[in-house]
Design a protein around this motif. Structure first.
Motif, PDB file in Angstrom:
ATOM      1  N   ARG A 296       0.837  -1.148  -0.109  1.00 41.20           N
ATOM      2  CA  ARG A 296      -0.041   0.099  -0.146  1.00 41.20           C
ATOM      3  C   ARG A 296       0.723   1.200  -0.069  1.00 41.20           C
ATOM      4  N   THR A 297       0.295   2.339  -0.661  1.00 37.50           N
ATOM      5  CA  THR A 297       0.756   3.807  -0.556  1.00 37.50           C
ATOM      6  C   THR A 297       0.023   4.447   0.488  1.00 37.50           C
ATOM      7  N   PHE A 298       0.688   5.253   1.188  1.00 37.62           N
ATOM      8  CA  PHE A 298       0.027   6.334   1.964  1.00 37.62           C
ATOM      9  C   PHE A 298       0.581   7.704   1.636  1.00 37.62           C
ATOM     10  N   PRO A 299       0.081   8.740   1.686  1.00 42.14           N
ATOM     11  CA  PRO A 299       0.506  10.332   1.627  1.00 42.14           C
ATOM     12  C   PRO A 299       1.409  10.350   2.694  1.00 42.14           C
ATOM     13  N   LEU A 300       2.103  11.735   2.578  1.00 44.02           N
ATOM     14  CA  LEU A 300       3.038  11.837   3.794  1.00 44.02           C
ATOM     15  C   LEU A 300       2.282  12.058   4.980  1.00 44.02           C
ATOM     16  N   GLY A 301       1.164  12.673   4.879  1.00 44.49           N
ATOM     17  CA  GLY A 301       0.368  13.116   6.152  1.00 44.49           C
ATOM     18  C   GLY A 301       0.010  12.007   6.830  1.00 44.49           C
ATOM     19  N   GLU A 302      -0.341  10.942   6.333  1.00 41.25           N
ATOM     20  CA  GLU A 302      -0.723   9.470   7.024  1.00 41.25           C
ATOM     21  C   GLU A 302       0.188   8.792   7.168  1.00 41.25           C
ATOM     22  N   ALA A 303       1.602   9.126   7.339  1.00 39.81           N
ATOM     23  CA  ALA A 303       2.579   7.887   7.932  1.00 39.81           C
ATOM     24  C   ALA A 303       2.381   7.493   9.204  1.00 39.81           C
ATOM     25  N   PRO A 304       1.650   8.217  10.111  1.00 38.49           N
ATOM     26  CA  PRO A 304       1.312   7.531  11.366  1.00 38.49           C
ATOM     27  C   PRO A 304       0.258   6.259  10.974  1.00 38.49           C
ATOM     28  N   GLN A 305      -0.645   6.473  10.124  1.00 43.63           N
ATOM     29  CA  GLN A 305      -1.436   5.303   9.523  1.00 43.63           C
ATOM     30  C   GLN A 305      -0.642   4.156   8.969  1.00 43.63           C
ATOM     31  N   ALA A 306       0.167   4.590   8.187  1.00 50.43           N
ATOM     32  CA  ALA A 306       0.996   3.478   7.574  1.00 50.43           C
ATOM     33  C   ALA A 306       1.743   2.785   8.555  1.00 50.43           C
ATOM     34  N   ILE A 307       2.307   3.245   9.570  1.00 48.08           N
ATOM     35  CA  ILE A 307       3.099   2.698  10.580  1.00 48.08           C
ATOM     36  C   ILE A 307       2.012   1.615  11.302  1.00 48.08           C
ATOM     37  N   ARG A 308       0.909   2.020  11.659  1.00 48.93           N
ATOM     38  CA  ARG A 308      -0.060   1.322  12.203  1.00 48.93           C
ATOM     39  C   ARG A 308      -0.450   0.002  11.348  1.00 48.93           C
ATOM     40  N   TYR A 309      -0.453   0.035   9.993  1.00 52.86           N
ATOM     41  CA  TYR A 309      -0.646  -0.638   9.239  1.00 52.86           C
ATOM     42  C   TYR A 309       0.520  -1.668   9.065  1.00 52.86           C
ATOM     43  N   LEU A 310       1.614  -1.447   9.202  1.00 48.79           N
ATOM     44  CA  LEU A 310       3.026  -1.797   9.245  1.00 48.79           C
ATOM     45  C   LEU A 310       2.925  -2.962  10.300  1.00 48.79           C
ATOM     46  N   GLU A 311       2.338  -2.263  11.551  1.00 46.55           N
ATOM     47  CA  GLU A 311       2.468  -2.937  13.200  1.00 46.55           C
ATOM     48  C   GLU A 311       1.435  -4.244  12.728  1.00 46.55           C
ATOM     49  N   GLU A 312       0.387  -4.352  11.926  1.00 44.04           N
ATOM     50  CA  GLU A 312      -0.463  -5.443  11.828  1.00 44.04           C
ATOM     51  C   GLU A 312       0.162  -6.781  11.480  1.00 44.04           C
ATOM     52  N   GLY A 313       1.446  -6.491  10.560  1.00 42.03           N
ATOM     53  CA  GLY A 313       2.081  -7.452  10.258  1.00 42.03           C
ATOM     54  C   GLY A 313       1.536  -8.709   9.045  1.00 42.03           C
ATOM     55  N   HIS A 314       0.488  -8.202   8.247  1.00 45.12           N
ATOM     56  CA  HIS A 314       0.069  -8.910   7.329  1.00 45.12           C
ATOM     57  C   HIS A 314       0.516  -8.423   6.139  1.00 45.12           C
ATOM     58  N   LEU A 315       1.560  -7.793   5.678  1.00 44.64           N
ATOM     59  CA  LEU A 315       2.002  -7.095   4.453  1.00 44.64           C
ATOM     60  C   LEU A 315       2.250  -8.199   3.338  1.00 44.64           C
ATOM     61  N   LYS A 316       2.094  -7.529   2.036  1.00 47.16           N
ATOM     62  CA  LYS A 316       2.293  -8.364   0.880  1.00 47.16           C
ATOM     63  C   LYS A 316       3.217  -7.402   0.115  1.00 47.16           C
ATOM     64  N   GLY A 317       4.476  -7.439   0.734  1.00 50.66           N
ATOM     65  CA  GLY A 317       5.634  -6.425  -0.322  1.00 50.66           C
ATOM     66  C   GLY A 317       5.756  -5.184   0.925  1.00 50.66           C
ATOM     67  N   LYS A 318       6.078  -4.044   0.469  1.00 47.94           N
ATOM     68  CA  LYS A 318       6.386  -2.982   1.332  1.00 47.94           C
ATOM     69  C   LYS A 318       5.385  -1.817   1.333  1.00 47.94           C
ATOM     70  N   VAL A 319       5.249  -1.248   2.358  1.00 44.70           N
ATOM     71  CA  VAL A 319       4.615  -0.180   2.512  1.00 44.70           C
ATOM     72  C   VAL A 319       5.435   1.305   2.142  1.00 44.70           C
ATOM     73  N   VAL A 320       4.793   2.105   1.391  1.00 49.17           N
ATOM     74  CA  VAL A 320       5.530   3.290   0.933  1.00 49.17           C
ATOM     75  C   VAL A 320       4.787   4.635   1.413  1.00 49.17           C
ATOM     76  N   ILE A 321       5.601   5.499   1.380  1.00 46.91           N
ATOM     77  CA  ILE A 321       5.047   6.785   1.813  1.00 46.91           C
ATOM     78  C   ILE A 321       5.364   7.581   0.497  1.00 46.91           C
ATOM     79  N   ALA A 322       4.257   8.334  -0.071  1.00 45.44           N
ATOM     80  CA  ALA A 322       4.070   9.224  -1.444  1.00 45.44           C
ATOM     81  C   ALA A 322       4.392  10.511  -0.926  1.00 45.44           C
ATOM     82  N   VAL A 323       5.442  11.361  -1.265  1.00 45.43           N
ATOM     83  CA  VAL A 323       5.518  12.707  -0.883  1.00 45.43           C
ATOM     84  C   VAL A 323       5.318  13.598  -2.106  1.00 45.43           C
TER      85      VAL A 323
END
Length: 323
Positions: A296-323
């Motif tokens: 998944r890709t998250f905008p810069l302002g949603e980086a906290p949500q991206a990290i929470r999603y990362l913490e869930e541990g069910h990723l398919k590849g990498k989480v990316v922040i789009a600036v």
């Protein structure tokens, strides 16, 4: 400029999206206009300050670098007077502390030209996860054509790249993942896929020449049971050892110590980005042998949500922040 900043250690709740001063590049630096930044376990560890022993390097009471992020892809904004090889507007990828921001200062030895075949988001998924996977397969694993390789956590940021790199080097690759990720692991080239929720792949019925464990929590004794008598085990990362040391002693001390008394090579591996490894990855990407997987890709302002999603541990590849 806008950036994701933290003034103390804690959960994603302590991250702030705010304006800070633009960074200034020194004579030996490259100023990069960030277009995308990878979000992986490295970000979580620096955000939480865990394990505690890591604070000896990154800051005891608070982070030495307040802006989060490390992977970076973007365009060169300016170069220092003593920098050669980079010019403004060059598209680059690599690592720089504080990449969750509109601008970041990087060392030229941590950057390379971005492959033309990748988007900024794809490029940002490569540096840390890619160099870790490359070192696990090529250096610590010393893989050879025809060898059998097992990648535990084959759908994750490091694991998905390790599968592809091992295949590119001629190995026969088995990926371990959950049921919902089996199709993904097959699509990136795994010869066989094991669903760990349905099969005990460490029962000793099968053996592999190289096991790359990106999950980092299984006992060494069980991993060794599935390893060939002269095989190699590479433990990626430092999870599973508690808040004080993480998995440091298991991977960096205990595993090599056990190796002294058995025929198997057991090693721990942590992130270490070198320019020559980034170049090797770019060559694999340009040859069509490696393609970054983005969950998944998250905008810069949603980086906290991206990290929470990362913490869930069910990723398919990498989480990316789009600036």
């Amino acid at each position: 400029m806008k950036a994701i900043v933290q003034d103390r250690y804690g959960s994603a709740d302590i991250l702030e999206f705010r304006d800070i001063d633009d960074p200034v590049a020194g004579d030996g630096d490259v100023l990069v206009r960030v277009r995308a930044a990878g979000c992986g376990p490295d970000v979580w560890h620096l955000m939480t300050g865990l394990p505690y022993m890591a604070r000896l390097a990154v800051g005891f009471r608070r982070p030495k670098v307040a802006v989060r992020g490390w992977d970076v892809a973007g365009a060169v904004e300016a170069v220092g007077a003593s920098v050669a090889g980079f010019r403004p507007s060059d598209e680059v990828m690599g690592t720089a502390e504080g990449s969750f921001a509109e601008l970041v200062v990087a060392r030229p030895g941590k950057l390379i030209p971005q492959p033309a075949t990748l988007t900024f988001e794809q490029a940002a998924a490569v540096p840390i996860s890619g160099t870790t996977a490359l070192r696990a397969v090529r250096d610590e694993g010393d893989v050879r054509p025809g060898q059998n390789v097992l990648v535990i956590g084959a759908a994750g940021g490091v694991g998905s790249l390790a599968v592809q790199i091992a295949k590119a080097m001629g190995a026969v690759v088995t990926g371990v993942c959950s049921t919902s990720k089996k199709d993904l692991v097959r699509s990136i080239g795994a010869d066989d896929v094991i669903d760990y929720t349905r099969e005990d792949f460490l029962d000793g019925a099968r053996h592999w020449d190289l096991i790359i464990d990106t999950a980092g929590r299984r006992p060494l004794s069980r991993l060794r049971r599935a390893l060939a008598p002269k095989g190699a085990l590479v433990i990626v990362g430092g999870d599973g050892g508690g808040h004080w040391t993480g998995g440091f002693f298991r991977g960096v001390l205990r595993a090599p110590l056990v190796s002294l008394f058995v025929g198997q090579r057991l090693r721990g591996l942590n992130s270490k980005v070198k320019q020559q490894d980034l170049v090797a990855l770019r060559e694999l990407i340009e040859a069509g042998k490696v393609v970054p997987v983005i969950d998944r890709t998250f905008p810069l302002g949603e980086a906290p949500q991206a990290i929470r999603y990362l913490e869930e541990g069910h990723l398919k590849g990498k989480v990316v922040i789009a600036v």
